[in-house]
Write an enzyme that holds these catalytic residues in place. Structure first.
Site, PDB file in Angstrom:
ATOM      1  N   HIS A   1       0.821  -1.223   0.000  1.00 31.37           N
ATOM      2  CA  HIS A   1       0.000   0.000   0.000  1.00 31.37           C
ATOM      3  C   HIS A   1       0.852   1.268   0.000  1.00 31.37           C
ATOM      4  O   HIS A   1       0.328   2.381   0.016  1.00 31.37           O
ATOM      5  CB  HIS A   1      -0.976   0.013   1.186  1.00 31.37           C
ATOM      6  CG  HIS A   1      -0.377  -0.417   2.479  1.00 31.37           C
ATOM      7  ND1 HIS A   1      -0.471  -1.726   2.929  1.00 31.37           N
ATOM      8  CD2 HIS A   1       0.368   0.246   3.391  1.00 31.37           C
ATOM      9  CE1 HIS A   1       0.176  -1.816   4.091  1.00 31.37           C
ATOM     10  NE2 HIS A   1       0.698  -0.646   4.394  1.00 31.37           N
TER      11      HIS A   1
ATOM     12  N   GLU B   1      -2.437  13.403   2.453  1.00 30.60           N
ATOM     13  CA  GLU B   1      -3.447  12.960   3.435  1.00 30.60           C
ATOM     14  C   GLU B   1      -3.951  14.174   4.209  1.00 30.60           C
ATOM     15  O   GLU B   1      -5.144  14.435   4.265  1.00 30.60           O
ATOM     16  CB  GLU B   1      -2.818  11.920   4.374  1.00 30.60           C
ATOM     17  CG  GLU B   1      -2.358  10.670   3.595  1.00 30.60           C
ATOM     18  CD  GLU B   1      -2.429   9.413   4.398  1.00 30.60           C
ATOM     19  OE1 GLU B   1      -1.688   9.300   5.398  1.00 30.60           O
ATOM     20  OE2 GLU B   1      -3.240   8.535   4.071  1.00 30.60           O
TER      21      GLU B   1
ATOM     22  N   THR C   1      -2.639   6.621   9.809  1.00 30.22           N
ATOM     23  CA  THR C   1      -3.671   6.902   8.786  1.00 30.22           C
ATOM     24  C   THR C   1      -4.021   5.658   7.975  1.00 30.22           C
ATOM     25  O   THR C   1      -4.780   5.737   7.008  1.00 30.22           O
ATOM     26  CB  THR C   1      -3.178   7.982   7.810  1.00 30.22           C
ATOM     27  OG1 THR C   1      -2.063   7.438   7.064  1.00 30.22           O
ATOM     28  CG2 THR C   1      -2.780   9.243   8.533  1.00 30.22           C
ATOM     29  N   THR C   2      -3.431   4.526   8.379  1.00 30.48           N
ATOM     30  CA  THR C   2      -3.821   3.248   7.765  1.00 30.48           C
ATOM     31  C   THR C   2      -4.108   2.279   8.905  1.00 30.48           C
ATOM     32  O   THR C   2      -3.592   2.467  10.013  1.00 30.48           O
ATOM     33  CB  THR C   2      -2.678   2.644   6.914  1.00 30.48           C
ATOM     34  OG1 THR C   2      -1.530   2.463   7.749  1.00 30.48           O
ATOM     35  CG2 THR C   2      -2.318   3.550   5.745  1.00 30.48           C
TER      36      THR C   2
ATOM     37  N   HIS D   1       7.757   6.565   4.325  1.00 31.81           N
ATOM     38  CA  HIS D   1       6.937   6.093   3.210  1.00 31.81           C
ATOM     39  C   HIS D   1       6.147   7.278   2.689  1.00 31.81           C
ATOM     40  O   HIS D   1       6.236   8.370   3.263  1.00 31.81           O
ATOM     41  CB  HIS D   1       5.975   4.983   3.688  1.00 31.81           C
ATOM     42  CG  HIS D   1       5.022   5.486   4.701  1.00 31.81           C
ATOM     43  ND1 HIS D   1       5.325   5.532   6.063  1.00 31.81           N
ATOM     44  CD2 HIS D   1       3.806   6.060   4.565  1.00 31.81           C
ATOM     45  CE1 HIS D   1       4.322   6.078   6.716  1.00 31.81           C
ATOM     46  NE2 HIS D   1       3.398   6.431   5.820  1.00 31.81           N
TER      47      HIS D   1
ATOM     48  N   HIS E   1       5.936  10.676   4.916  1.00 27.74           N
ATOM     49  CA  HIS E   1       5.818  10.461   6.358  1.00 27.74           C
ATOM     50  C   HIS E   1       7.075   9.812   6.915  1.00 27.74           C
ATOM     51  O   HIS E   1       7.472   8.719   6.483  1.00 27.74           O
ATOM     52  CB  HIS E   1       4.617   9.552   6.652  1.00 27.74           C
ATOM     53  CG  HIS E   1       3.301  10.229   6.430  1.00 27.74           C
ATOM     54  ND1 HIS E   1       2.133   9.522   6.187  1.00 27.74           N
ATOM     55  CD2 HIS E   1       2.966  11.536   6.371  1.00 27.74           C
ATOM     56  CE1 HIS E   1       1.132  10.371   6.034  1.00 27.74           C
ATOM     57  NE2 HIS E   1       1.607  11.605   6.130  1.00 27.74           N
TER      58      HIS E   1
ATOM     59  N   HIS F   1       2.387   8.802   0.459  1.00 37.93           N
ATOM     60  CA  HIS F   1       1.024   8.657  -0.069  1.00 37.93           C
ATOM     61  C   HIS F   1       0.956   9.599  -1.265  1.00 37.93           C
ATOM     62  O   HIS F   1       1.580  10.671  -1.242  1.00 37.93           O
ATOM     63  CB  HIS F   1      -0.009   9.065   0.985  1.00 37.93           C
ATOM     64  CG  HIS F   1       0.159   8.325   2.289  1.00 37.93           C
ATOM     65  ND1 HIS F   1      -0.593   7.215   2.612  1.00 37.93           N
ATOM     66  CD2 HIS F   1       1.016   8.528   3.320  1.00 37.93           C
ATOM     67  CE1 HIS F   1      -0.210   6.782   3.814  1.00 37.93           C
ATOM     68  NE2 HIS F   1       0.772   7.551   4.266  1.00 37.93           N
TER      69      HIS F   1
END
Ligand SMILES: CN(C)c1nnc([C@H](N)S(N)(=O)=O)s1
Ligand SMILES: [Zn+2]
Length: 259
Positions: free
Chosen positions: A66, A106, A201-202, A94, A119, A96
């Site tokens: 992801h 995010e 956030t996951t 990582h 992040h 997004h």
């Protein structure tokens, strides 16, 4: 349990089924309403936020299905600002991102979405013995959020963007024999940021994160953003739009270090 993801069938609106904390009191990300953020000299005054990272001598990259993640092996410390005297250890970073430049971050700022968000995830090594021990504690984690906007290439990010092509499938890992200094992934201005208490956030969405979101974005080139969009996720689709939309602020205040 169907694996969580970002598709209609397993995306953020379905996460509450397996992770009820999705509707909790301190979820992330949030929309940062700049006029509502409160200047707090305490956050800045006592001891400014400071990073002391050791450059990685080799770069361990993982496509975890992801996101693309860089596993940190050297000692890197984040302290100060809202973290007080506690020392938080860098664990991994990582990103997004979106399918297009108009979305992908995010956190949003007055409803504005950036093309991507980096992040840097840290855990409280002053109070806990490991990341796993810290990940569910209310003061266990600290994540630096850096907005990414299309522009000139970020040299320090090249090692990641140049190798996305070799990490196309979920679970792919590789070690690149080059150095990487996480400090050089940060914006030049690390004094101006917003901070609030939030969550991962996951999934599992643990409410254990002190968020520090820098005001100044960092530029990545179009090619570097395209490299992210060519990654493949655990469902075999192009990994993109892997961002959670903003959650309710509820009874929280966002602090800022600048006027
Ligand atoms: C277990 N770790 C390091 C993480 N779990 N969830 C993470 C999320 N991707 S985020 N965006 O950092 O909250 S990071
Ligand atoms: Zn993240």
């Amino acid at each position: 349990m169907a694996h969580w993801g970002y598709m209609t069938t397993n995306g953020p609106s379905t996460w509450g089924k397996d992770f009820p904390i999705a509707n909790g009191e301190r979820q992330s990300p949030i929309d940062i309403v700049t006029t509502a953020a409160e200047y707090d000299s305490d956050v800045l005054g006592s001891n400014a936020l400071s990073t002391n990272y050791t450059p990685e001598s080799e770069v361990k990259l993982v496509n975890n299905g992801h996101s693309i993640m860089c596993q940190i092996t050297k000692k890197g410390v984040l302290t100060g600002g809202p973290l007080g005297k506690d020392e938080y250890r860098l664990e991994q970073f990582h990103l997004h991102w979106g399918a297009e430049d108009n979305r992908g971050s995010e956190h949003t700022v007055d409803g504005k979405m950036y093309a991507s968000e980096l992040h840097l995830v840290h855990w409280n090594a002053s109070k806990y013995s490991s990341f796993a021990d810290a990940v569910q504690k209310p003061d266990g984690l600290a994540v630096l959020g850096i907005f990414i906007t299309p522009g000139v290439a970020c040299n320090q990010f090249k090692v990641i963007s140049d190798n996305c092509g070799k990490l196309k499938t979920s679970g792919a890992e590789m070690t690149v024999d080059t150095t990487l200094d996480p400090t050089l992934l940060l914006p030049s201005n690390t004094s101006d940021y917003w901070t609030y208490l939030g969550s991962l956030t996951t999934p599992p969405l643990f409410e254990s994160v002190t968020w520090i979101v820098f005001k100044e974005p960092v530029e990545y080139s179009k090619e570097q953003l395209l490299a992210l969009r060519n990654l493949v996720d655990s469902d075999g689709n192009h990994m993109q739009d892997n961002y959670r939309p903003p959650a309710a602020l509820k009874q929280r205040k966002v602090k800022k270090t600048f006027t």
